[in-house]
Structure formats: C-alpha cells, structure tokens
Design a protein around this motif. Structure first.
Motif, PDB file in Angstrom:
ATOM      1  N   SER A 148     -11.544 -17.447   1.722  1.00 23.85           N
ATOM      2  CA  SER A 148     -11.897 -18.978   1.617  1.00 23.85           C
ATOM      3  C   SER A 148     -13.351 -19.085   1.815  1.00 23.85           C
ATOM      4  N   ARG A 149     -13.989 -17.974   2.049  1.00 26.81           N
ATOM      5  CA  ARG A 149     -15.632 -18.211   2.139  1.00 26.81           C
ATOM      6  C   ARG A 149     -16.213 -17.286   1.199  1.00 26.81           C
ATOM      7  N   ALA A 150     -15.587 -16.366   0.565  1.00 26.25           N
ATOM      8  CA  ALA A 150     -16.063 -15.300  -0.412  1.00 26.25           C
ATOM      9  C   ALA A 150     -15.410 -15.396  -1.692  1.00 26.25           C
ATOM     10  N   ASP A 151     -16.061 -14.702  -2.432  1.00 30.35           N
ATOM     11  CA  ASP A 151     -15.598 -14.478  -3.842  1.00 30.35           C
ATOM     12  C   ASP A 151     -15.169 -13.140  -4.125  1.00 30.35           C
ATOM     13  N   PHE A 152     -13.971 -12.486  -4.039  1.00 27.97           N
ATOM     14  CA  PHE A 152     -13.441 -11.309  -4.316  1.00 27.97           C
ATOM     15  C   PHE A 152     -13.322 -10.806  -5.676  1.00 27.97           C
ATOM     16  N   ALA A 153     -13.457  -9.919  -6.025  1.00 30.48           N
ATOM     17  CA  ALA A 153     -13.332  -9.108  -7.400  1.00 30.48           C
ATOM     18  C   ALA A 153     -11.987  -9.215  -7.657  1.00 30.48           C
ATOM     19  N   PHE A 154     -11.434 -10.013  -8.737  1.00 27.63           N
ATOM     20  CA  PHE A 154     -10.240 -10.050  -8.857  1.00 27.63           C
ATOM     21  C   PHE A 154      -9.971 -10.326 -10.619  1.00 27.63           C
ATOM     22  N   SER A 155      -8.932  -9.616 -11.044  1.00 28.82           N
ATOM     23  CA  SER A 155      -8.862  -9.823 -12.407  1.00 28.82           C
ATOM     24  C   SER A 155      -7.443 -10.358 -12.725  1.00 28.82           C
ATOM     25  N   PRO A 156      -7.334 -11.311 -13.676  1.00 26.99           N
ATOM     26  CA  PRO A 156      -6.009 -12.033 -13.528  1.00 26.99           C
ATOM     27  C   PRO A 156      -5.044 -11.149 -14.256  1.00 26.99           C
ATOM     28  N   ARG A 157      -5.313 -10.088 -15.109  1.00 31.56           N
ATOM     29  CA  ARG A 157      -4.412  -9.311 -15.574  1.00 31.56           C
ATOM     30  C   ARG A 157      -3.869  -8.262 -14.582  1.00 31.56           C
ATOM     31  N   PHE A 158      -4.807  -7.547 -13.695  1.00 31.05           N
ATOM     32  CA  PHE A 158      -4.572  -6.296 -12.850  1.00 31.05           C
ATOM     33  C   PHE A 158      -4.282  -6.818 -11.441  1.00 31.05           C
ATOM     34  N   GLY A 159      -5.066  -7.907 -11.172  1.00 31.61           N
ATOM     35  CA  GLY A 159      -5.175  -8.262  -9.712  1.00 31.61           C
ATOM     36  C   GLY A 159      -6.461  -7.905  -8.818  1.00 31.61           C
ATOM     37  N   TYR A 160      -6.483  -7.601  -7.540  1.00 31.14           N
ATOM     38  CA  TYR A 160      -7.538  -7.181  -6.842  1.00 31.14           C
ATOM     39  C   TYR A 160      -8.166  -5.740  -7.603  1.00 31.14           C
ATOM     40  N   LEU A 161      -9.438  -5.881  -7.831  1.00 30.07           N
ATOM     41  CA  LEU A 161     -10.086  -4.842  -8.407  1.00 30.07           C
ATOM     42  C   LEU A 161     -10.647  -3.695  -7.316  1.00 30.07           C
ATOM     43  N   THR A 162     -10.498  -2.501  -7.094  1.00 27.93           N
ATOM     44  CA  THR A 162     -10.664  -1.554  -5.982  1.00 27.93           C
ATOM     45  C   THR A 162     -11.462  -0.608  -6.761  1.00 27.93           C
ATOM     46  N   ALA A 163     -12.175   0.509  -5.914  1.00 30.61           N
ATOM     47  CA  ALA A 163     -12.951   1.453  -6.245  1.00 30.61           C
ATOM     48  C   ALA A 163     -12.050   2.474  -6.846  1.00 30.61           C
ATOM     49  N   CYS A 164     -10.843   2.577  -6.239  1.00 29.70           N
ATOM     50  CA  CYS A 164      -9.962   3.655  -6.811  1.00 29.70           C
ATOM     51  C   CYS A 164      -8.866   3.240  -7.552  1.00 29.70           C
ATOM     52  N   PRO A 165      -8.505   3.354  -8.699  1.00 29.47           N
ATOM     53  CA  PRO A 165      -7.433   2.956  -9.467  1.00 29.47           C
ATOM     54  C   PRO A 165      -5.917   2.714  -8.782  1.00 29.47           C
ATOM     55  N   THR A 166      -5.713   3.790  -7.904  1.00 26.63           N
ATOM     56  CA  THR A 166      -4.359   3.336  -7.124  1.00 26.63           C
ATOM     57  C   THR A 166      -4.323   2.317  -6.202  1.00 26.63           C
ATOM     58  N   ASN A 167      -5.458   1.809  -6.018  1.00 29.21           N
ATOM     59  CA  ASN A 167      -5.285   0.492  -5.326  1.00 29.21           C
ATOM     60  C   ASN A 167      -5.562  -0.986  -5.994  1.00 29.21           C
ATOM     61  N   VAL A 168      -5.606  -0.744  -7.114  1.00 29.68           N
ATOM     62  CA  VAL A 168      -5.865  -2.091  -7.990  1.00 29.68           C
ATOM     63  C   VAL A 168      -4.464  -2.642  -8.007  1.00 29.68           C
ATOM     64  N   GLY A 169      -4.611  -4.001  -8.156  1.00 29.99           N
ATOM     65  CA  GLY A 169      -3.460  -4.687  -7.888  1.00 29.99           C
ATOM     66  C   GLY A 169      -3.367  -5.667  -6.823  1.00 29.99           C
ATOM     67  N   THR A 170      -2.311  -5.211  -5.869  1.00 28.09           N
ATOM     68  CA  THR A 170      -2.495  -5.803  -4.496  1.00 28.09           C
ATOM     69  C   THR A 170      -3.233  -5.359  -3.684  1.00 28.09           C
ATOM     70  N   GLY A 171      -3.816  -4.104  -4.081  1.00 26.20           N
ATOM     71  CA  GLY A 171      -5.057  -3.639  -2.968  1.00 26.20           C
ATOM     72  C   GLY A 171      -4.238  -3.142  -1.557  1.00 26.20           C
ATOM     73  N   LEU A 172      -2.613  -3.386  -1.599  1.00 27.72           N
ATOM     74  CA  LEU A 172      -2.037  -3.180  -0.481  1.00 27.72           C
ATOM     75  C   LEU A 172      -1.719  -1.695  -0.341  1.00 27.72           C
ATOM     76  N   ARG A 173      -1.677  -1.025   1.041  1.00 27.68           N
ATOM     77  CA  ARG A 173      -1.425   0.063   1.448  1.00 27.68           C
ATOM     78  C   ARG A 173      -0.422  -0.107   2.731  1.00 27.68           C
ATOM     79  N   VAL A 174       0.565   0.201   2.640  1.00 28.03           N
ATOM     80  CA  VAL A 174       1.575   0.164   3.723  1.00 28.03           C
ATOM     81  C   VAL A 174       1.786   1.666   4.517  1.00 28.03           C
ATOM     82  N   SER A 175       1.633   1.812   5.661  1.00 20.43           N
ATOM     83  CA  SER A 175       2.144   3.254   6.025  1.00 20.43           C
ATOM     84  C   SER A 175       2.741   3.178   7.418  1.00 20.43           C
ATOM     85  N   ALA A 176       3.232   4.336   7.802  1.00 17.50           N
ATOM     86  CA  ALA A 176       3.650   4.292   9.253  1.00 17.50           C
ATOM     87  C   ALA A 176       3.530   5.739   9.788  1.00 17.50           C
ATOM     88  N   MET A 177       3.243   5.616  11.185  1.00 17.56           N
ATOM     89  CA  MET A 177       3.021   7.114  11.736  1.00 17.56           C
ATOM     90  C   MET A 177       4.452   7.440  12.339  1.00 17.56           C
TER      91      MET A 177
END
Lengths: 353, 353
Positions: A148-177
């Motif tokens: 709400s205070r910042a402008d994130f790099a976002f593509s309407p087609r791909f979603g959130y843009l990230t340094a590594c292509p595997t994170n593009v989209g939701t930018g979400l990683r879920v994990s469990a130990m």
C-alpha cells in the motif's frame, strides 16, 4: 540484536499442531520494488537506496507490535551466524559487505523480512507445527501493508517478478521443517525423499539449500509458483503433501515401537545417556542425538525431559549461539567442551546434584 | 559343574598386585606320561587309558582342598563354552568327542589341569594381578605331587618332552593378561605390540591363540622354553617384561589424564552411560565398553562401580554364561537383550529405582 537464549521464539514452541513430526511451517513471499534492478544486478548506491526505502516502509507499516531493524553489515561474523542459526536470514544473506538488512518481529521472531537478498524483499513468516494458513495470513497482511506504500514489480501476465524465474508468479514459497528420525532408522528415508521429489517438492537440510540434514530435520518446500494461485499452492501443501509425509514418519514410528521395541528403546536411551555424559561433543553428533531424544520424548519413552528444553538445545548448541553465550570466539575444541557441558547441564536428571 | 555367577573365583579378585594393568598371571606346565603317544597321535582306547591314569593320580594327589573332575565329553555345548569363558580350558579342548577332561580346584579355580589336550596334562595355575612366583610355586608343587606317582616323558638332554617342540624343556609357559586401553586410545598399542614381539613374546587376545582382543585385554606369554631354567624364564617375565609393558600403559594413562583430560573423561563416561542405558548389546561392544569403564575405575574417575562388579560382568556377559544364567539356548537377538539387561541391572546407579 540481543536475544536471551531461553526466549520463547515461535519456532521453539512445543504445543503446536502436528508437532510430533512438523517442527515449523514457513511461508515466504518474494517481492521487488519497481524501477530498480534486482539486488544481484544493482550497484552499491542502488542497493543503499533500496535499503532506505525498505526500512521506512517496513518500519512505518505497523507489521507487528515491535519490529527490529538489523543492518547486517554492522554485525560481527558471530552475530550474523546467530541470525542464520535462528533461521531469520539465509547463509547467503549473512555474507558480504553490500547494503543489506533484516527486519524481525520481536520477541516472537515470527516475521522476518530480508532486504537485498536475492530479491529486494523476502517476507518470511514462521509458525510452530503445521500451521501454514496462519503463516500465510500474516505474510499476506504484511505484504499488503507494504504494498500500500510501495510499487512492486508486477506483470499482469506473469504476476510478481522475481530474480529467479522459479519464484515468478505468486512469489510464494511454502515449506515445512519435518523431523523424520524413524524413517532413517527403518531405512525408508531415501524412498520418502524420492517420493517427495516426485511430488515436485524440494528436500533440503536443516539450514536450507545445500545444507546437510542435522538431527533428522528436513525442510520440504514447493518448487514452482507460476500458474497456480496462492490458495491452491497452500492447500495442496498443507492438506496433501505434508500430511502424506507425516503419515510415512508416523507409520515408521509405529513399526519401530511395535515390531522392534528393543531397537527403538536402545537408540533412544543410548542417545539420551550419551548427551548426559559426554565431555566432548561435535555439532553433528549433538544434532543427531538431540533428534533421537526428541523422538523419544514425542513417543513418551522419555518423560523427564521437556520438549522445550530439547528445542532450546537444538538452537543453543549451534556454533554461533555457543560463542555468543560465552561472549568470545572459541576454538573447535573449546566449543566441543562447552557444547557438551551445556547439554549435560540442560539434561541433568532431576535427582542428580 | 555348578558355579554361582558371583562366586569369588581367583581371576576376578580385585585386590591383587599391579591389578591396575595386570588382570591375571598364569603359569602352565606341559607334561606327558611315558609309554603313551602324544594325545594327537593316540587312538581312542589309548586316550581313555591316559584319562583313567590321570584321573586317579590327580584326584589322589591332594592338590587342593577340593578338586572337581569334569569329563568334558559328558557336557553340553553351553557347559563346555562356560569352561572356556572361565579360562579353565582352551577352545580346542572344548571340542570333539574323544576322551578328555579337566580337573579344577574349587571354588577358587586357581588350578586347572586339562587332560588330553595337546599334551596329556596341562597344569595351569592362575593368580589375580602380577603374581607369577606364587602361581609357579603352586604349579610346581602340583607337578611334583603328580610326578611322584607317575612317569613323565623326560629326556636328560632336552628335558620334558611335549607334543609341540616350542614347549620342550621346562614345558613351562608363563603369561599375563594385561589391560591396555590407554595404549589403544593414544594410538601406541601397535608400537607396544611390536616391542613385545621383539622381546620374543606372543601377544594374543582375551581367549588365547587366534582370538581377538576384547575389552582391550591381551595375553602376553613367553615363546620358548628350551635351554633356559624355569626360574630364569619366570624372573625375566615377572621382573622385566611385564613391568616394561605395564609402564607403557601407565604412562599412556598419565598422558591421557594430564594432556587430554576431556577426551579421557569423555571416553570413560560415555562408556558407562551406554552400558547403563542400552537395550541391545553385542558381546564385542560390551567387552570394549566394560574395558573402558575398568580404566575409569582404576583411574578413580568412576567411583560408584566396584571393580568386582565389573569383573563379574566381564565373565557373565559372555554367551555361554548368559545362556547358563537363563537356563536355555537363546538366539543372538535374545542374548543381546538379556546381556543389556544384565549390565543395566549390575551397574544401576545407587539412587535409581
């Protein structure tokens, strides 16, 4: 940062859902500010600029009652390693002298935002046990407040843009130990690891990518985020993937207890006895034995060691924590002596002096 | 034979000279009756005849207040192995159905005379600690008493004739069972074994020729008897050879205690803790750990385990003793369970239930 060794940080909690197998659930969102190169391609002045923007936005966003801002470049090596051992930053993020920071909610350490790691922001929320929904809600809220205070790099087609292509989209990683000692003892661990890879999961050691499993602790995480919604990813992971691996481990525990009770007890009581007696203890051995004792506690074979004591040890036997406790750098030999002493003292039997 | 497991047999005594290193001293005289082939060349009827002569001469000779005659061919496998584990007969002597026996002084088991082993008679006397002179006196007296009634094969030129040329002459073998754990821990054991071989000594494991060292226990013995007097052999062994190896071991213990105290204590307290906790215990591991605990006791690091308890365990964890205690043959798995239980029970801490 000042942490007390026995402070109740989130991932050491013991009363969480499915905590017989699941130590923690973790959600991470990768975000980058529009108008700046990714961290790896940014020069020092751009990185400093990113850091300043992130700092003001994070600290103003009211993400938690108390958020500490930690400039990593100002920390000693030991202080940096303490953050890694507390799973607040990655090993990569601990290294180097380029502008970088982490914001941490205190004292629970549920929320940690790495700034200028691979992505500008990596918003991480951790929960004890299997509790990805809660973790996701908090991460999502933090993300919304910052966005709400910042402008994130976002593509309407791909979603959130990230340094590594595997994170593009939701930018979400879920994990469990996950704690999988019984699968190691029955020899079925490799089978389960192969099955996990077949479910498109990454299986990593205690300290993430490239690290060895310590204490029979494994991080499993989803591999891709593109093309699926956050809820889909979350639901699949929490309701299908993790429960399936949990069932493998629980079934291995049952097999051991029912079909090989002497072997099972032998492993557990030896581990506890060695921890209570050793005068020299390597970190790898400490983690392995603590992991086996944890199995003994959750299996009700060990009744005089609180799980919280054990979880605290898993943290405090680590090298940097040990050095912080003793307020000095120690040789490997000194660490082995002090680690053994710390463990003996923490696990002392009630009726012993 | 009926032995109580905790009966005070000679080699389990704990108050003997130099018993920090020397478990037992042993003297053995090889003798053969004139007019009979050596056992290996005798047929069954000759062996039976030798046996009858030996029996009457031994039992009439008043060698000890009580001497038991044990016809080995009448014993079960377990009973035979019990005799081997008590060091009363050799492994070879335990096997086969040819006429053979052993006479044993009871209850001290200091004197044991194997009949129809390699030689017609092998008169063995054992003493706790370093006490070869006493052992030799008793063996010599027994030899004289039997010889006064029998005609031994003797050559004026060579001395007593024996089946194996290395025993010709005095027929004497002197040996000592040494406990050398510190030399193993410092890594100097091979050096000392080579030095012992250089002194013309044989170095063997706990159960004699061809056996592995168990519990860091080694039998060393003289190799040749021809051309030297009994007193010379004895004096050289007791006053020069054994003290020299003892000093190597004592010096290794001092080095460990002074220069590597944490390592030293670590080894000892881990060993005790594992023995007190394990639910499954292989014989090899039991012997190794009991040996290390013995080192802890004689080094005054362990004060709540009597040496006698430990020596009794070294005997009673052995396979045949274990089966005798439980009055049945047991599978390997059962033995591991019962061995661990026996040890846990014997080493129970005073303030534990």
């Amino acid at each position: 940062m000042t942490h007390e060794a026995d402070q109740p940080i989130e991932w050491l909690r013991c009363d969480a859902p499915a905590s017989d197998v699941v130590i923690t659930s973790r959600v991470r969102l990768a975000r980058n500010f529009a108008g700046f190169p990714f961290t790896g391609r940014a020069d020092t002045s751009e990185r400093a600029q990113i850091l300043r923007i992130a700092q003001s936005q994070i600290l103003d966003a009211d993400l938690a009652p108390k958020v500490m801002w930690v400039d990593i470049t100002e920390l000693s090596d030991t202080e940096r390693r303490v953050l890694v051992e507390r799973h607040l930053i990655s090993s990569n993020h601990a290294e180097g002298d380029q502008p970088r920071a982490v914001a941490v909610s205190s004292p629970d350490e549920r929320l940690a935002i790495m700034v200028n790691e691979e992505d500008h922001l990596r918003i991480q929320v951790i929960r004890a046990g299997l509790d990805l929904t809660d973790a996701f809600e908090q991460a999502n809220t933090a993300d919304d407040k910052i966005e709400s205070r910042a402008d994130f790099a976002f593509s309407p087609r791909f979603g959130y843009l990230t340094a590594c292509p595997t994170n593009v989209g939701t930018g979400l990683r879920v994990s469990a130990m996950l704690h999988l000692p019984a699968l190691r003892l029955t020899g079925d661990l490799e089978k389960v690891k192969r099955a996990a890879k077949g479910m498109n999961l990454a299986v990593r050691g205690f300290f993430g990518e490239g690290s060895e499993a310590a204490g029979d602790l494994y991080q499993i995480s989803n591999q891709t985020t593109l093309g699926r919604s956050e809820r889909e990813i979350l639901q699949q992971f929490e309701q299908v993937v993790v429960p399936r691996i949990m069932e493998f481990e629980r079934s291995a525990r049952l097999t051991l207890a029912q079909k090989r009770p002497y072997f099972f007890e032998d492993q557990i009581f030896r581990a506890l006895a060695i921890l209570r007696s050793a005068r020299l203890m390597k970190i790898e051995e400490a983690m392995t034995l603590l992991g086996v004792v944890r199995l003994g506690i959750v299996s009700s074979l060990i009744n005089d060691v609180p799980l919280a004591t054990l979880h605290n040890l898993i943290l405090n036997v680590q090298t940097a924590h040990l050095q912080r406790t003793h307020k000095r750098n120690m040789s490997q030999r000194e660490r082995r002596i002090e680690r053994a002493a710390l463990i003996r003292n923490a696990l002392k039997e009630p009726n012993h002096g």
